[in-house]
Design a protein around this motif. Structure first.
Motif, PDB file in Angstrom:
ATOM      1  N   PHE A 135       0.832  -1.207   0.000  1.00 40.97           N
ATOM      2  CA  PHE A 135       0.000   0.000   0.000  1.00 40.97           C
ATOM      3  C   PHE A 135       0.865   1.255   0.000  1.00 40.97           C
ATOM      4  N   LEU A 136       1.880   1.279   0.856  1.00 40.72           N
ATOM      5  CA  LEU A 136       2.785   2.430   0.928  1.00 40.72           C
ATOM      6  C   LEU A 136       3.587   2.576  -0.369  1.00 40.72           C
ATOM      7  N   LEU A 137       3.962   1.450  -0.963  1.00 38.48           N
ATOM      8  CA  LEU A 137       4.701   1.496  -2.221  1.00 38.48           C
ATOM      9  C   LEU A 137       3.846   2.117  -3.326  1.00 38.48           C
ATOM     10  N   TYR A 138       2.598   1.667  -3.414  1.00 43.40           N
ATOM     11  CA  TYR A 138       1.691   2.252  -4.402  1.00 43.40           C
ATOM     12  C   TYR A 138       1.498   3.751  -4.146  1.00 43.40           C
ATOM     13  N   MET A 139       1.395   4.127  -2.866  1.00 42.50           N
ATOM     14  CA  MET A 139       1.184   5.525  -2.531  1.00 42.50           C
ATOM     15  C   MET A 139       2.355   6.387  -3.009  1.00 42.50           C
ATOM     16  N   VAL A 140       3.577   5.902  -2.798  1.00 43.06           N
ATOM     17  CA  VAL A 140       4.769   6.658  -3.200  1.00 43.06           C
ATOM     18  C   VAL A 140       4.842   6.783  -4.721  1.00 43.06           C
ATOM     19  N   VAL A 141       4.600   5.677  -5.424  1.00 37.67           N
ATOM     20  CA  VAL A 141       4.682   5.694  -6.884  1.00 37.67           C
ATOM     21  C   VAL A 141       3.617   6.615  -7.482  1.00 37.67           C
ATOM     22  N   LEU A 142       2.388   6.489  -6.995  1.00 36.54           N
ATOM     23  CA  LEU A 142       1.316   7.336  -7.505  1.00 36.54           C
ATOM     24  C   LEU A 142       1.556   8.800  -7.161  1.00 36.54           C
ATOM     25  N   ASP A 143       2.153   9.056  -5.994  1.00 38.71           N
ATOM     26  CA  ASP A 143       2.420  10.442  -5.620  1.00 38.71           C
ATOM     27  C   ASP A 143       3.493  11.061  -6.514  1.00 38.71           C
ATOM     28  N   LEU A 144       4.488  10.279  -6.900  1.00 41.26           N
ATOM     29  CA  LEU A 144       5.485  10.771  -7.852  1.00 41.26           C
ATOM     30  C   LEU A 144       4.814  11.111  -9.181  1.00 41.26           C
ATOM     31  N   CYS A 145       3.913  10.252  -9.620  1.00 36.00           N
ATOM     32  CA  CYS A 145       3.172  10.528 -10.861  1.00 36.00           C
ATOM     33  C   CYS A 145       2.308  11.775 -10.712  1.00 36.00           C
ATOM     34  N   GLU A 146       1.732  11.972  -9.518  1.00 29.39           N
ATOM     35  CA  GLU A 146       0.939  13.169  -9.269  1.00 29.39           C
ATOM     36  C   GLU A 146       1.808  14.427  -9.362  1.00 29.39           C
ATOM     37  N   TYR A 147       3.022  14.337  -8.856  1.00 30.40           N
ATOM     38  CA  TYR A 147       3.939  15.482  -8.937  1.00 30.40           C
ATOM     39  C   TYR A 147       4.202  15.841 -10.397  1.00 30.40           C
ATOM     40  N   VAL A 148       4.503  14.834 -11.212  1.00 30.39           N
ATOM     41  CA  VAL A 148       4.786  15.073 -12.628  1.00 30.39           C
ATOM     42  C   VAL A 148       3.564  15.667 -13.325  1.00 30.39           C
ATOM     43  N   LEU A 209      -6.482   4.513  -1.412  1.00 30.69           N
ATOM     44  CA  LEU A 209      -5.403   5.440  -1.750  1.00 30.69           C
ATOM     45  C   LEU A 209      -5.955   6.802  -2.152  1.00 30.69           C
ATOM     46  N   VAL A 210      -6.971   6.788  -2.991  1.00 30.61           N
ATOM     47  CA  VAL A 210      -7.589   8.038  -3.437  1.00 30.61           C
ATOM     48  C   VAL A 210      -8.215   8.785  -2.266  1.00 30.61           C
ATOM     49  N   SER A 211      -8.918   8.054  -1.393  1.00 33.18           N
ATOM     50  CA  SER A 211      -9.587   8.679  -0.263  1.00 33.18           C
ATOM     51  C   SER A 211      -8.581   9.323   0.688  1.00 33.18           C
ATOM     52  N   LEU A 212      -7.513   8.618   1.016  1.00 33.10           N
ATOM     53  CA  LEU A 212      -6.501   9.163   1.920  1.00 33.10           C
ATOM     54  C   LEU A 212      -5.857  10.403   1.317  1.00 33.10           C
ATOM     55  N   SER A 213      -5.533  10.339   0.040  1.00 35.82           N
ATOM     56  CA  SER A 213      -4.922  11.480  -0.634  1.00 35.82           C
ATOM     57  C   SER A 213      -5.868  12.678  -0.631  1.00 35.82           C
ATOM     58  N   ARG A 214      -7.131  12.454  -0.908  1.00 37.64           N
ATOM     59  CA  ARG A 214      -8.097  13.550  -0.966  1.00 37.64           C
ATOM     60  C   ARG A 214      -8.294  14.198   0.396  1.00 37.64           C
ATOM     61  N   MET A 215      -8.314  13.389   1.460  1.00 38.79           N
ATOM     62  CA  MET A 215      -8.485  13.948   2.804  1.00 38.79           C
ATOM     63  C   MET A 215      -7.311  14.858   3.161  1.00 38.79           C
TER      64      MET A 215
END
Length: 328
Positions: A135-148, A209-215
């Motif tokens: 879960f944490l790995l997916y969060m980090v990867v998706l967050d890097l993509c969000e930055y880009v 993942l989406v819910s945590l990020s949105r909060m």
């Protein structure tokens, strides 16, 4: 306690699906999507829980420690409409109904050609197959993509034409995270849905993942005088760090006045801004907005609209305008 809440949530989801959603799906002749509809029911319930939690926690904080008084209550109410549409899944569901057939066909075609998905949770067997680690790995990867993606929104002209609506809020508040053009949301949801499928994120994981990020992003946009301290500011995006991103000029210009660019593009982890040298750790809480919406001579007096539909229409007009001119 957690198990009890989980069981209650599952019971409510099951009742809502059987009593309302499933009959509606069959009534409109879309029975083949009944499995997706069950997942969609979960998405809606999660969004409803988010709305309640945000209102109960962040709204009192905005009253207790505001950065500035709200001078335009109507603008905050308009942001709430955006939040309801996004958190309850209206926009994502529309995206799904429009694009799922095409994406399913593409997925099948790629599978026949030997292209499969890449599961990140198989990188380190025995470690990454643990639920929390993956879960944490997916969060980090998706967050890097969000930055880009966020960096592109500030540097690609047609993307900024849409994203500038988000930055035009001069009364930032806990609902402002979802103040986005529908085309912007549609493009984002499709891109990240594809990324999630490619790296092997399960639907239930993706919703969490989406819910945590949105909060967390709602906290970042809240009108609260909060920061995370000298060390914490480098670990998680705070309201102060993100408010600098929304500052007039500094947040959306980095190559001179009326240029594109900006600072603090990270969505969750500021480390991306540090690594790519776009971080700006301000000690103050800036006023927000876009320079060209300021009255002359400071700006151009651009109208971004007050109501939902006018804001959407003006966003489309900006795409046409920005594609024709070299200077914003």
């Amino acid at each position: 306690m957690i198990q009890t809440i989980s069981d209650l949530f599952a019971a409510v989801q099951g009742w809502l699906f059987q009593a309302l959603v499933q009959p509606l799906v069959f009534f409109i002749g879309m029975g083949e999507f009944v499995e997706e509809a069950f997942t969609g029911t979960e998405f809606v319930l999660v969004g409803l829980c988010e709305l309640v939690i945000l209102f109960l926690i962040l709204r009192p904080l905005e009253s207790a420690i505001p950065v500035h008084p709200i001078t335009d209550p109507r603008a905050r109410w308009n942001d709430f409409i955006y939040t309801v549409l996004q958190r309850l899944g209206v926009i994502p569901i529309v995206a799904f109904l429009l694009l799922d057939p095409a994406l399913s066909y593409l997925s099948e075609a790629l599978h026949l050609e030997g292209w499969g998905s890449f599961n990140l949770d198989q990188i380190w067997p025995g470690v990454t197959d643990q639920a929390l680690v993956s879960f944490l790995l997916y969060m980090v990867v998706l967050d890097l993509c969000e930055y880009v993606y966020h960096w592109a929104q500030h540097n690609v002209r047609w993307m900024w034409a849409l994203h500038s609506l988000h930055h035009s809020q001069q009364n930032m508040n806990l609902w402002s995270d979802d103040r986005n053009h529908m085309l912007d949301n549609l493009f984002h949801d499709v891109i990240f849905g594809l990324i999630a499928v490619f790296i092997g994120v399960e639907p239930s994981q993706y919703i969490l993942l989406v819910s945590l990020s949105r909060m967390l992003q709602s906290l970042q946009h809240a009108n609260v005088r909060i920061h995370f301290g000298r060390i914490g500011e480098y670990l998680l995006v705070s309201p102060r760090f993100h408010r600098t991103h929304h500052a007039v000029g500094l947040g959306h210009e980095s190559r001179g006045r009326n240029s594109l660019g900006g600072h603090n593009f990270a969505v969750l982890f500021p480390i991306w801004d540090v690594l790519f040298r776009t971080a700006h750790f301000s000690q103050g809480f800036a006023m927000t907005g876009v320079r060209d919406q300021l009255p002359p001579p400071a700006g151009k007096g651009r109208d971004y609209g007050r109501g939902f539909w006018m804001q959407q229409w003006l966003g489309v007009k900006r795409i046409v305008e920005f594609s024709r001119r070299k200077v914003r």
